[in-house]
Design a protein around this motif. Structure first.
Motif, PDB file in Angstrom:
ATOM      1  N   ILE A 196       0.844  -1.206   0.000  1.00  0.00           N
ATOM      2  CA  ILE A 196       0.000   0.000   0.000  1.00  0.00           C
ATOM      3  C   ILE A 196       0.878   1.256   0.000  1.00  0.00           C
ATOM      4  N   ALA A 197       1.924   1.234   0.840  1.00  0.00           N
ATOM      5  CA  ALA A 197       2.786   2.414   0.979  1.00  0.00           C
ATOM      6  C   ALA A 197       3.571   2.701  -0.299  1.00  0.00           C
ATOM      7  N   GLY A 198       3.695   1.683  -1.172  1.00  0.00           N
ATOM      8  CA  GLY A 198       4.387   1.880  -2.445  1.00  0.00           C
ATOM      9  C   GLY A 198       3.496   2.502  -3.521  1.00  0.00           C
ATOM     10  N   MET A 199       2.198   2.541  -3.262  1.00  0.00           N
ATOM     11  CA  MET A 199       1.266   3.152  -4.222  1.00  0.00           C
ATOM     12  C   MET A 199       1.308   4.672  -4.080  1.00  0.00           C
ATOM     13  N   SER A 200       0.582   5.344  -4.961  1.00  0.00           N
ATOM     14  CA  SER A 200       0.470   6.795  -4.867  1.00  0.00           C
ATOM     15  C   SER A 200      -0.201   7.166  -3.535  1.00  0.00           C
ATOM     16  N   ALA A 201       0.456   8.007  -2.746  1.00  0.00           N
ATOM     17  CA  ALA A 201      -0.123   8.369  -1.433  1.00  0.00           C
ATOM     18  C   ALA A 201      -1.472   9.082  -1.572  1.00  0.00           C
ATOM     19  N   PRO A 202      -1.578  10.080  -2.478  1.00  0.00           N
ATOM     20  CA  PRO A 202      -2.908  10.700  -2.603  1.00  0.00           C
ATOM     21  C   PRO A 202      -3.965   9.701  -3.041  1.00  0.00           C
ATOM     22  N   ALA A 203      -3.605   8.772  -3.948  1.00  0.00           N
ATOM     23  CA  ALA A 203      -4.612   7.810  -4.417  1.00  0.00           C
ATOM     24  C   ALA A 203      -5.036   6.869  -3.296  1.00  0.00           C
ATOM     25  N   THR A 204      -4.096   6.434  -2.437  1.00  0.00           N
ATOM     26  CA  THR A 204      -4.493   5.532  -1.348  1.00  0.00           C
ATOM     27  C   THR A 204      -5.412   6.262  -0.360  1.00  0.00           C
ATOM     28  N   MET A 205      -5.089   7.527  -0.085  1.00  0.00           N
ATOM     29  CA  MET A 205      -5.959   8.279   0.844  1.00  0.00           C
ATOM     30  C   MET A 205      -7.350   8.469   0.242  1.00  0.00           C
ATOM     31  N   MET A 206      -7.379   8.727  -1.066  1.00  0.00           N
ATOM     32  CA  MET A 206      -8.678   8.936  -1.732  1.00  0.00           C
ATOM     33  C   MET A 206      -9.469   7.630  -1.783  1.00  0.00           C
ATOM     34  N   ALA A 207      -8.776   6.514  -2.039  1.00  0.00           N
ATOM     35  CA  ALA A 207      -9.468   5.213  -2.085  1.00  0.00           C
ATOM     36  C   ALA A 207     -10.061   4.895  -0.718  1.00  0.00           C
ATOM     37  N   LYS A 208      -9.279   5.139   0.338  1.00  0.00           N
ATOM     38  CA  LYS A 208      -9.775   4.895   1.703  1.00  0.00           C
ATOM     39  C   LYS A 208     -11.010   5.763   1.986  1.00  0.00           C
ATOM     40  N   LEU A 219     -26.337   5.320  -1.982  1.00  0.00           N
ATOM     41  CA  LEU A 219     -25.570   4.906  -3.165  1.00  0.00           C
ATOM     42  C   LEU A 219     -25.351   6.047  -4.154  1.00  0.00           C
ATOM     43  N   SER A 220     -26.382   6.837  -4.457  1.00  0.00           N
ATOM     44  CA  SER A 220     -26.173   7.845  -5.506  1.00  0.00           C
ATOM     45  C   SER A 220     -25.209   8.928  -5.024  1.00  0.00           C
ATOM     46  N   ASP A 221     -25.289   9.323  -3.752  1.00  0.00           N
ATOM     47  CA  ASP A 221     -24.320  10.297  -3.222  1.00  0.00           C
ATOM     48  C   ASP A 221     -22.918   9.697  -3.213  1.00  0.00           C
ATOM     49  N   GLY A 222     -22.849   8.417  -2.840  1.00  0.00           N
ATOM     50  CA  GLY A 222     -21.536   7.745  -2.788  1.00  0.00           C
ATOM     51  C   GLY A 222     -20.921   7.643  -4.173  1.00  0.00           C
ATOM     52  N   LEU A 223     -21.732   7.322  -5.166  1.00  0.00           N
ATOM     53  CA  LEU A 223     -21.210   7.199  -6.538  1.00  0.00           C
ATOM     54  C   LEU A 223     -20.726   8.556  -7.058  1.00  0.00           C
ATOM     55  N   LEU A 224     -21.492   9.600  -6.711  1.00  0.00           N
ATOM     56  CA  LEU A 224     -21.076  10.941  -7.143  1.00  0.00           C
ATOM     57  C   LEU A 224     -19.764  11.321  -6.463  1.00  0.00           C
ATOM     58  N   PHE A 225     -19.677  11.033  -5.141  1.00  0.00           N
ATOM     59  CA  PHE A 225     -18.447  11.327  -4.396  1.00  0.00           C
ATOM     60  C   PHE A 225     -17.266  10.602  -5.059  1.00  0.00           C
ATOM     61  N   GLU A 226     -17.467   9.307  -5.350  1.00  0.00           N
ATOM     62  CA  GLU A 226     -16.384   8.518  -5.952  1.00  0.00           C
ATOM     63  C   GLU A 226     -15.947   9.125  -7.284  1.00  0.00           C
ATOM     64  N   ARG A 227     -16.937   9.482  -8.118  1.00  0.00           N
ATOM     65  CA  ARG A 227     -16.610   9.993  -9.454  1.00  0.00           C
ATOM     66  C   ARG A 227     -15.840  11.309  -9.358  1.00  0.00           C
TER      67      ARG A 227
END
Ligand code: CAA
Length: 257
Positions: A196-208, A219-227
Motif C-alpha cells: 500500500i505504501a508503495g502506491m500513490s499516497a494521494p490515491a491511497t488516501m482517496m481510495a480509503k 448509493l447515488s451520493d456515494g457514486l457521485l463522491f467517488e466519481r
C-alpha cells in the motif's frame, strides 16, 4: 516516552504500532487510547510514512477496554469525560491502517481492529463483543461498525450473547480481510502495508475515503463522491506517472504527493 505501545519503522514507508501491556492482555486504558491515537496522528502527518500497521501480541491483540479502570466510574464520570470519544481521532487518520490480529480481539479490542482499514487475522484470532456479560454494551463503535461489517444477524448474536467467533467465522462474515498462519502474521501485515505504501499516497488516501464513504451515505451520493474524487486524481503527478508507466511497460515511480 510511551508506556503502553512501541512505535517502529520496520519497512520503508511503513510504521508499526505494537500494543504493549502483555500482563493485562493489552487492555485499552485511557493512556493507551491517548498513545495509540497520538502516535497514529503523528505518523499520519509524516510524509515518510505511507501505511501504519497496528498489532498486539500472539496471545491478545487487545482483550477490551480496561475493566479495572472503568469499574469504579459513575454515569456522571463517563458522561462528563465522554468516555471513549477520544478514539474518534483514529477515524480521522487518512493513511491506511492495517490491523494484524492474533489471539483475543474482544470488546474494545475488536472495536479497535474494526477502526482499521484492512484486518489481517492469524488463525488464532478470536473476535467478540462480550460487554453484555459485564452489564454494559459496546462503547467504541462495536454495535455500529460490527453491524455494518457483518450484518444484523451476526452482530446481534455477538452483542447479545457475548460469544466469540474464530478467524474462519469472522472471515466468512466479512469482518476479516485475510487469514494467515500465526507465525507469519506480522510479515504478511507488513508486506500488505508496504504494498500500500508503495502506491500513490494521494490515491491511497482517496481510495480509503471513498470506501469509507460507502458506510456514511446512500448509493447515488456515494457514486457521485467517488466519481468526483476519481476526476481529481487527474490533477496529480501520480496519475500521469502511473498511466505513463503502464503504457511504457515499466514500474511507476510515484512521488507520493
Ligand atoms: N481489562 C482489564 N484487565 C484485563 C482485561 C480487560 N479487558 N482482560 C484481561 N485482563 C487481565 C486480567 O484481569 C488478568 O490480570 P491479573 O493477572 O492481574 O488478574 C490478565 O489480563 C490475564 O487475563 P486472564 O487471567 O483472565 O486470562 P485468561 O486466559 O484466563 O482469559 C480472557 C482471557 C478470556 C480474554 C479474559 O481475560 C477476559 O474475559 N477478559 C475480558 C474480556 C472482556 O470482557 N472485554 C470487554 C471489556 S469492556 C469493553 O471493551 C467496552 C467497550 O466497548 C470498549
Amino acid at each position: 516516552m510511551t508506556e503502553t505501545i512501541t512505535v517502529d519503522r520496520p519497512r520503508e514507508r511503513v510504521a508499526l504500532i505494537t500494543l504493549n501491556r502483555p500482563k493485562a492482555l493489552n487492555a485499552l486504558n485511557l493512556r493507551a487510547m491517548r498513545e495509540i491515537t497520538g502516535a497514529a496522528a503523528e505518523l499520519d502527518g509524516d510524509p515518510e510514512i505511507g501505511a501504519i500497521v497496528l498489532t498486539g501480541s500472539p496471545r491478545a491483540f487487545a482483550a477490551g477496554a480496561d475493566i479495572k479502570e472503568m469499574a469504579p466510574r459513575s454515569f456522571s464520570d463517563v458522561h462528563a469525560a465522554d468516555w471513549f470519544a477520544g478514539w474518534d481521532a483514529l477515524s480521522r487518520v487518512r493513511k491506511p491502517l492495517v490491523a494484524a490480529v492474533a489471539g483475543y480481539a474482544l470488546g474494545g479490542g475488536c472495536e479497535l481492529a474494526m477502526m482499521c482499514d484492512l484486518l489481517i487475522a492469524a488463525e488464532t484470532a478470536k473476535f467478540g463483543q462480550p460487554e453484555i456479560t459485564l452489564g454494559v454494551i459496546p462503547g467504541m463503535g462495536g454495535s455500529q461498525r460490527l453491524t455494518r461489517a457483518v450484518g444484523k444477524a451476526k452482530a446481534m448474536d455477538l452483542c447479545l450473547t457475548g460469544r466469540t467467533m474464530d478467524a474462519q467465522e469472522a472471515e466468512r462474515a466479512g469482518l476479516v480481510s485475510r487469514i494467515v498462519p500465526a507465525d507469519t502474521l506480522l510479515d504478511e501485515a507488513l508486506d500488505a502495508a508496504a504494498t500500500i505504501a508503495g502506491m500513490s499516497a494521494p490515491a491511497t488516501m482517496m481510495a480509503k475515503e471513498a470506501v469509507n464513504r460507502a458506510f456514511e451515505t446512500g448509493l447515488s451520493d456515494g457514486l457521485l463522491f467517488e466519481r468526483r474524487v476519481f476526476h481529481s486524481t487527474f490533477a496529480t503527478h501520480d496519475q500521469k506517472e502511473g498511466m505513463a508507466a503502464f503504457t511504457e511497460k515499466r514500474e511507476p515511480r510515484f512521488r507520493h504527493a
